[in-house]
Design a protein around this motif. Sequence first.
Motif, short mmCIF file in Angstrom:
data_model
loop_
_atom_site.label_atom_id
_atom_site.label_comp_id
_atom_site.label_asym_id
_atom_site.label_seq_id
_atom_site.Cartn_x
_atom_site.Cartn_y
_atom_site.Cartn_z
N LEU A 26 130.12 30.10 97.20
CA LEU A 26 130.13 29.18 98.01
C LEU A 26 129.95 29.17 99.44
O LEU A 26 129.35 28.53 100.23
CB LEU A 26 131.06 27.73 97.63
CG LEU A 26 131.18 26.62 98.07
CD1 LEU A 26 129.85 25.88 97.29
CD2 LEU A 26 132.33 25.63 97.71
N ASP A 30 127.21 27.99 102.05
CA ASP A 30 127.27 27.13 103.28
C ASP A 30 126.72 27.83 104.64
O ASP A 30 126.12 27.02 105.48
CB ASP A 30 128.74 26.97 103.52
CG ASP A 30 129.27 25.92 102.41
OD1 ASP A 30 128.46 25.17 101.95
OD2 ASP A 30 130.45 25.81 102.26
N HIS A 61 126.18 19.06 96.58
CA HIS A 61 126.72 19.81 97.84
C HIS A 61 125.87 19.98 98.70
O HIS A 61 126.25 19.87 100.11
CB HIS A 61 127.30 21.06 97.25
CG HIS A 61 128.04 21.82 98.26
ND1 HIS A 61 129.28 21.60 98.71
CD2 HIS A 61 127.41 22.97 99.28
CE1 HIS A 61 129.73 22.66 99.35
NE2 HIS A 61 128.70 23.39 99.97
#
Length: 381
Positions: A26, A30, A61
Amino acid sequence: MSAYFATLSHALKDAGIFQPCLLLDLDRLDSNITLVKARLDPDLAVRLVDKSLACLPLLSHIGEALGTVRFMTFHPPVTQAVLKAFPDADILYGKPMPVGAARAVLSNSAADWSRVCWLIDSEERLAEYGALAAELDIELRIAFEIDVGLHRGGFAQPEALSKALSTLSAHKRVHCDGVMAYEAHAPHIPGLFGGPAKALAEASKRAAAFVACLGADQRRILNIGGSKTALLHHGDVANEVSMGSAFVLPGDFDTPGLEGFVPAAFVATPILKVVEPTLPGPPAVSRLLQALGRFPRKGCYLYGGKWMAEPVFPAGMKTNSLLGLSSNQQFMGLPADATARPGDYAFLRPTQSEAVLQQFGSIAVFSGGRIADRWPALPMA
């Protein structure tokens, strides 16, 4: 790099994951999202490609980070899931659907399909969708697929698009929202034929000629690009670009348009056995092939295999053509000085995110040094 994969391995063990899985970093994801924000032309919106990011929490997300509820879809069951999960979703089909497939979902689904824009690639399909709208007594939104150099179908010339547009008056329940162009060929054009920059410029020029055929009320969707080219566009023709795979950067997307992006998805799987490999048959054959460098002196067997992914750890791990691939226990050659042991993890980098993200049922989400969550992938069927 070995320290990175050691950290991933510890996280998998701590989470009790001892079978093949898809691991999503993750923090790396990002980082890639941040690059998209920094490089995307401010006049362009992003349309997220659901087939390449086939996981609702993953789409959410990225969508929240970029402030977009635009999605490009390719498969009615996935479309339905996206419609249900995102009440404000604006959805564009990225390929033309057989009219029977459209009829099936429009007749039987409780979802709000008025938020879906269908793709039309020919006058014949336009007539089919016009008849469908009349049959079901509904309004249908459409966009026209235009060919800007890929030659995979769609309207090949602006004159052909103009002709199709002129027939819309006969299909009173069908409304044109715009056009979709795709120039996946551009990054692969060799210098002998002008190179990628020239191909991209030509694609944009062709797209502009098609857009000129549209009326002022037919330009809500002016879509172009894919992950390899989206950040190279500058809003001169289009008002949106499509992106999917770039966010997790599988191996097929190591292209000049995505410098600085990092791989964020890996297939992780336990090593079942570490062996001094011998081919079936006389041992002398194996020794000869090893001396010739055709067969490794050390190897291992993985839990599972035959994924659309290339080995990245342990360092030097590779497939071997003499033993081939297996979806049950795949053999991998190792360097003679490899220290891998049974119970260690091997990591492979997907060549594409499409389909691969869905192969394991759920995605192990790595963040802050641990497996922080499990996200369900969308079903393939």
